[in-house]
Design a protein around this motif. Sequence first.
Motif, PDB file in Angstrom:
ATOM      1  N   ALA A 277       0.828  -1.215   0.000  1.00  0.00           N
ATOM      2  CA  ALA A 277       0.000   0.000   0.000  1.00  0.00           C
ATOM      3  C   ALA A 277       0.860   1.262   0.000  1.00  0.00           C
ATOM      4  CB  ALA A 277      -0.910  -0.005   1.223  1.00  0.00           C
ATOM      5  N   PRO A 278       0.400   2.315  -0.679  1.00  0.00           N
ATOM      6  CA  PRO A 278       1.140   3.573  -0.680  1.00  0.00           C
ATOM      7  C   PRO A 278       0.958   4.324   0.632  1.00  0.00           C
ATOM      8  CG  PRO A 278      -0.910   3.841  -1.879  1.00  0.00           C
ATOM      9  CD  PRO A 278      -0.820   2.388  -1.504  1.00  0.00           C
ATOM     10  N   LEU A 279       1.821   5.279   0.889  1.00  0.00           N
ATOM     11  CA  LEU A 279       1.728   6.056   2.120  1.00  0.00           C
ATOM     12  C   LEU A 279       0.431   6.848   2.197  1.00  0.00           C
ATOM     13  CD1 LEU A 279       5.400   7.402   2.452  1.00  0.00           C
ATOM     14  CD2 LEU A 279       4.306   5.588   3.773  1.00  0.00           C
ATOM     15  N   ASN A 280      -0.096   7.266   1.050  1.00  0.00           N
ATOM     16  CA  ASN A 280      -1.324   8.058   1.044  1.00  0.00           C
ATOM     17  C   ASN A 280      -2.566   7.206   0.845  1.00  0.00           C
ATOM     18  OD1 ASN A 280      -0.841   7.372  -1.635  1.00  0.00           O
ATOM     19  ND2 ASN A 280      -1.545   9.343  -2.456  1.00  0.00           N
ATOM     20  N   ALA A 281      -2.499   5.933   1.196  1.00  0.00           N
ATOM     21  CA  ALA A 281      -3.663   5.048   1.068  1.00  0.00           C
ATOM     22  C   ALA A 281      -4.758   5.472   2.033  1.00  0.00           C
ATOM     23  CB  ALA A 281      -3.260   3.603   1.351  1.00  0.00           C
ATOM     24  N   PRO A 282      -6.002   5.120   1.737  1.00  0.00           N
ATOM     25  CA  PRO A 282      -7.053   5.285   2.744  1.00  0.00           C
ATOM     26  C   PRO A 282      -6.726   4.470   3.991  1.00  0.00           C
ATOM     27  CG  PRO A 282      -7.975   4.743   0.572  1.00  0.00           C
ATOM     28  CD  PRO A 282      -6.500   4.526   0.484  1.00  0.00           C
ATOM     29  N   THR A 283      -7.437   4.702   5.074  1.00  0.00           N
ATOM     30  CA  THR A 283      -7.333   3.827   6.232  1.00  0.00           C
ATOM     31  C   THR A 283      -7.660   2.410   5.782  1.00  0.00           C
ATOM     32  OG1 THR A 283      -7.923   5.568   7.787  1.00  0.00           O
ATOM     33  CG2 THR A 283      -8.322   3.301   8.487  1.00  0.00           C
ATOM     34  N   LEU A 284      -6.817   1.441   6.162  1.00  0.00           N
ATOM     35  CA  LEU A 284      -6.928   0.100   5.594  1.00  0.00           C
ATOM     36  C   LEU A 284      -7.553  -0.897   6.556  1.00  0.00           C
ATOM     37  CD1 LEU A 284      -3.464  -0.182   3.787  1.00  0.00           C
ATOM     38  CD2 LEU A 284      -5.692   0.389   2.795  1.00  0.00           C
ATOM     39  N   LEU A 285      -8.533  -1.618   6.054  1.00  0.00           N
ATOM     40  CA  LEU A 285      -9.063  -2.816   6.679  1.00  0.00           C
ATOM     41  C   LEU A 285      -8.589  -3.997   5.837  1.00  0.00           C
ATOM     42  CD1 LEU A 285     -12.746  -1.605   7.269  1.00  0.00           C
ATOM     43  CD2 LEU A 285     -10.749  -1.263   8.739  1.00  0.00           C
ATOM     44  N   ALA A 286      -8.663  -5.191   6.381  1.00  0.00           N
ATOM     45  CA  ALA A 286      -8.196  -6.366   5.640  1.00  0.00           C
ATOM     46  C   ALA A 286      -9.158  -7.516   5.836  1.00  0.00           C
ATOM     47  CB  ALA A 286      -6.802  -6.776   6.096  1.00  0.00           C
ATOM     48  N   SER A 287      -9.314  -8.310   4.805  1.00  0.00           N
ATOM     49  CA  SER A 287     -10.105  -9.536   4.866  1.00  0.00           C
ATOM     50  C   SER A 287      -9.626 -10.452   3.753  1.00  0.00           C
ATOM     51  CB  SER A 287     -11.604  -9.231   4.710  1.00  0.00           C
ATOM     52  OG  SER A 287     -11.861  -8.612   3.454  1.00  0.00           O
ATOM     53  N   GLY A 288     -10.116 -11.688   3.794  1.00  0.00           N
ATOM     54  CA  GLY A 288      -9.740 -12.649   2.769  1.00  0.00           C
ATOM     55  C   GLY A 288      -8.774 -13.687   3.289  1.00  0.00           C
ATOM     56  N   GLY A 289      -9.276 -14.852   3.649  1.00  0.00           N
ATOM     57  CA  GLY A 289      -8.414 -15.930   4.097  1.00  0.00           C
ATOM     58  C   GLY A 289      -8.063 -15.904   5.564  1.00  0.00           C
ATOM     59  N   VAL A 290      -8.816 -15.150   6.373  1.00  0.00           N
ATOM     60  CA  VAL A 290      -8.540 -15.058   7.807  1.00  0.00           C
ATOM     61  C   VAL A 290      -9.133 -16.287   8.489  1.00  0.00           C
ATOM     62  CG1 VAL A 290      -8.865 -13.694   9.896  1.00  0.00           C
ATOM     63  CG2 VAL A 290      -8.528 -12.548   7.688  1.00  0.00           C
ATOM     64  N   ARG A 291      -8.266 -17.165   8.976  1.00  0.00           N
ATOM     65  CA  ARG A 291      -8.688 -18.458   9.514  1.00  0.00           C
ATOM     66  C   ARG A 291      -8.613 -18.545  11.023  1.00  0.00           C
ATOM     67  NH1 ARG A 291      -3.757 -20.937   6.463  1.00  0.00           N
ATOM     68  NH2 ARG A 291      -3.023 -19.150   7.677  1.00  0.00           N
TER      69      ARG A 291
END
Length: 389
Positions: A277-291
């Motif tokens: 992610a770039p420094l100016n990315a939006p606030t990041l959430l994450a999902s996908g494959g969380v076990r």
Amino acid sequence: MRSDTDSREPAASATSAVHDESRAARKDEHVDLALGQQGDGGGRNEFDDLDFVHQALDGVDAERVDLGVDISFDAGRQYPAGEWHWETPFYVNGMTGGTERTTRINRELAIAARETGLPMACGSVSVALDDPDAARGFAVIRSENPDGFVMANLGVGRPASDAPRAVELLGANALQIHVNAVQETAMPEGSRDFSSWIASIEHLAAASPVPVIVKEVGFGLSRSALRRLSEIGVGIADVGGRGGTDFLRIENARRSAGEYAMLSGFGQSALASLLDAPLNAPTLLASGGVRSPFDVVKALAAGARAVGVAGAFLAAIGRDGEAGGAQRLVDLVNDWKLRTRAVYALLGAATRDDLLRTDLILRGRLREFCADRGVNISALALRSEAPRP
């Protein structure tokens, strides 16, 4: 698991009863196929390619750990800039809704979210905006969880006027706008009109009375995509990476011919997207494959503010949302909280921000991706030695 697949379907005036029945059948079919993938045992994914350097004398007391996270967002046309505080660093991500069966699932998910304090998202509400008879399958979330944090969900490409309607349907605190180009490519009913998506996101975000979260449905958000979202004023993005419920595989299973298995493995994982992610990315959430809780902690250490969980929680509820599924999920969530706290303590992290100073070792496909993209892998391995701000 995310059944976020109704993004560009016509409004009710142009929608036949047969079409509505087909959409409903597709939602139920998605549940079966997604749960079938859970039955595969989760399997290996790129969360297994990230290790922490063990610091044997740096642990903290578990009772000192604060699992709370703050999610900041920029101002939109209808709301001021601000911040949400969630008591846990993981939440129930968007899954389904709109049929009798998925109404039962959403009810049990909402009860569990109420009892554990987890934020919760729903699946795409497009079907309910086009067919009022389907609205109950989403409204049940707010009726069962009147004081909780609820996220509505709408597909890119919908009319801007649908944004406030989706929010109103759930009394939502936020609106997810999902993007799913890979899924649309393989979906028998899919649309491939992708060039208008940036403008659509901008219009939906402008019309939304609550903060917007742009989310991928399982193929990752690249550095360029995150930069473009930031440029149009999107304040929060869920990178939604490869490795969880595979909607390419689901749509291939629904095809009678011309399948797209050739695209298997397409896209980026959640960790790859976070680290790229770039420094100016939006606030990041994450999902996908969380076990597991360990995957949650890895995503937080890689830059996520909070982590969405779908498939593992759906499996706890049960295939048909049977009564009692909520209690099974409550027990699971409480166990995840306990184990997440324990891993924080082991890593010497009293808060989520402390995880950003842990040393990360990348291996396998994740390391190859990050090396090719110019991510400073050595710096990640020596974060604990960097001067503190």
